[in-house]
Design a protein around this motif. Structure first.
Motif, PDB file in Angstrom:
ATOM      1  N   ASN A   1      -5.457  -9.580 -50.676  1.00  0.00           N
ATOM      2  CA  ASN A   1      -5.833 -10.862 -51.085  1.00  0.00           C
ATOM      3  C   ASN A   1      -7.120 -10.884 -52.053  1.00  0.00           C
ATOM      4  OD1 ASN A   1      -4.137 -12.435 -49.357  1.00  0.00           O
ATOM      5  ND2 ASN A   1      -5.219 -11.420 -47.639  1.00  0.00           N
ATOM      6  N   VAL A   2      -7.100 -10.161 -53.198  1.00  0.00           N
ATOM      7  CA  VAL A   2      -8.156 -10.209 -54.076  1.00  0.00           C
ATOM      8  C   VAL A   2      -7.530 -10.005 -55.436  1.00  0.00           C
ATOM      9  CG1 VAL A   2      -8.296  -7.565 -53.804  1.00  0.00           C
ATOM     10  CG2 VAL A   2     -10.374  -8.781 -54.888  1.00  0.00           C
ATOM     11  N   ALA A   3      -8.126 -11.032 -56.454  1.00  0.00           N
ATOM     12  CA  ALA A   3      -7.469 -10.657 -57.822  1.00  0.00           C
ATOM     13  C   ALA A   3      -7.747  -9.400 -58.256  1.00  0.00           C
ATOM     14  CB  ALA A   3      -8.252 -11.890 -58.599  1.00  0.00           C
ATOM     15  N   ILE A   4      -6.936  -8.882 -58.997  1.00  0.00           N
ATOM     16  CA  ILE A   4      -7.200  -7.526 -59.734  1.00  0.00           C
ATOM     17  C   ILE A   4      -8.489  -7.294 -60.665  1.00  0.00           C
ATOM     18  CG2 ILE A   4      -5.642  -7.773 -61.773  1.00  0.00           C
ATOM     19  CD1 ILE A   4      -4.587  -4.760 -60.926  1.00  0.00           C
ATOM     20  N   GLU A   5      -8.610  -8.452 -61.375  1.00  0.00           N
ATOM     21  CA  GLU A   5      -9.762  -8.689 -62.218  1.00  0.00           C
ATOM     22  C   GLU A   5     -11.002  -8.336 -61.258  1.00  0.00           C
ATOM     23  OE1 GLU A   5      -6.674 -10.721 -64.227  1.00  0.00           O
ATOM     24  OE2 GLU A   5      -7.358 -10.833 -62.207  1.00  0.00           O
ATOM     25  N   ASN A   6     -11.151  -9.007 -60.297  1.00  0.00           N
ATOM     26  CA  ASN A   6     -12.259  -9.003 -59.369  1.00  0.00           C
ATOM     27  C   ASN A   6     -12.313  -7.393 -58.738  1.00  0.00           C
ATOM     28  OD1 ASN A   6     -12.994 -11.399 -59.751  1.00  0.00           O
ATOM     29  ND2 ASN A   6     -11.736 -12.224 -57.870  1.00  0.00           N
ATOM     30  N   LYS A   7     -11.214  -6.976 -58.204  1.00  0.00           N
ATOM     31  CA  LYS A   7     -11.256  -5.800 -57.632  1.00  0.00           C
ATOM     32  C   LYS A   7     -11.774  -4.403 -58.671  1.00  0.00           C
ATOM     33  CE  LYS A   7      -8.244  -2.306 -55.181  1.00  0.00           C
ATOM     34  NZ  LYS A   7      -7.038  -1.997 -54.413  1.00  0.00           N
ATOM     35  N   PHE A   8     -11.515  -4.717 -59.979  1.00  0.00           N
ATOM     36  CA  PHE A   8     -11.821  -3.754 -60.929  1.00  0.00           C
ATOM     37  C   PHE A   8     -12.929  -4.318 -61.934  1.00  0.00           C
ATOM     38  CE2 PHE A   8      -7.636  -2.136 -59.577  1.00  0.00           C
ATOM     39  CZ  PHE A   8      -7.834  -0.908 -59.502  1.00  0.00           C
TER      40      PHE A   8
END
Length: 265
Positions: free
Chosen positions: A112-119
């Motif tokens: 439940n996290v956007a890939i842009e936020n995760k990385f």
């Protein structure tokens, strides 16, 4: 009785493609000795895909049974499990760029996290990019980060030359440079964990590694043999073997390319 019932239900519930891709993602990041149900990373994956840790551990061991590295060591597996994971493994071998990025996209979605936020850290500077160029840059940086994770785990988070085990002081170094071979750029056998000095020296051809995994020092660098930095950092390397990884040894073909094309003879 209750746990047996859960296990039986899981056996009947077929694994989806997304679940198998996530299992492959984790398999690549873990040393073989840690593919057990008590591993926190396996427990986490089990929770986000609604499986038992034992079921996830079994799938990871299925991937080990189709991995050529483990096949050479005589590690087999149940035919049914191998048949389920083999298509995903083959897809990874034939298209590492796409499948690794897809695995991280699915993982971020499950968490439940956007890939842009995760990385966010590795994607700094891509915020204003647009369209296909942005997608390509995001994919490249995410995959480079995953490659680092895989190589670091393969070398037990230690520099293959010095044994330094501080993650912030380690680099996932490519044997064949990223720009030279698109097909093999994410191959774990094309990576060596090194500290920054030796990563740079290897990248620029001042040191090399032969097929016996022995370190070579270039003739050009040996011209500095009377310098203190040479005596301190390079003199003792000659003929020394690198610390070998847990799973994917550097491919001898790749080491040969580096010696032929990059090493300063």
């Amino acid at each position: 009785m209750g746990s047996n019932l859960i296990a039986m239900k899981e056996e009947r519930r077929l694994w989806t493609r997304d679940e198998l891709i996530l299992a492959l993602n984790l398999y690549l990041k873990l040393p073989f000795g840690k593919l057990h149900s008590g591993n926190p990373d396996i427990i986490h994956l089990a929770q986000i895909i609604d499986r038992t840790p034992g079921s996830v551990a079994m799938r990871l061991n299925n991937f080990a049974s189709v991995d050529p590295y483990h096949q050479q060591r005589g590690i087999g597996g149940l035919p049914g499990g191998k048949r389920q994971v083999e298509p995903i493994w083959n897809e990874f071998i034939n298209n590492k760029d796409e499948l690794l990025f897809e695995s991280e996209r699915i993982l971020a979605e499950k968490e439940n996290v956007a890939i842009e936020n995760k990385f966010a850290e590795v994607l700094k500077g891509t915020e204003n990019l647009k369209g296909e160029f942005k997608l390509r840059e995001v994919k490249t940086r995410v995959n480079q980060n995953v490659f680092r994770q895989i190589v670091m785990a393969n070398y037990d988070n230690k520099c293959a030359i010095t044994g330094i085990d501080i993650s912030d002081l380690l680099v996932a170094s490519h044997i064949i440079p990223w720009s030279k071979n698109e097909k093999e750029r994410l191959n774990p056998e094309n990576g060596i964990c090194l500290s920054p000095l030796y990563d740079r020296a290897y990248d620029k051809g001042y040191i090399g590694i032969n097929e016996k995994f022995e370190i070579l020092v270039s003739a050009e660098l040996k011209k500095k043999s009377k310098k203190e930095y040479y005596l301190q950092h390079f003199n003792l390397l000659i003929g020394k073997k690198i610390i070998l990884p847990k799973k994917y040894y550097p491919k001898k073909e790749f080491l040969g390319f580096h010696l032929d094309v990059i090493f300063r003879k």
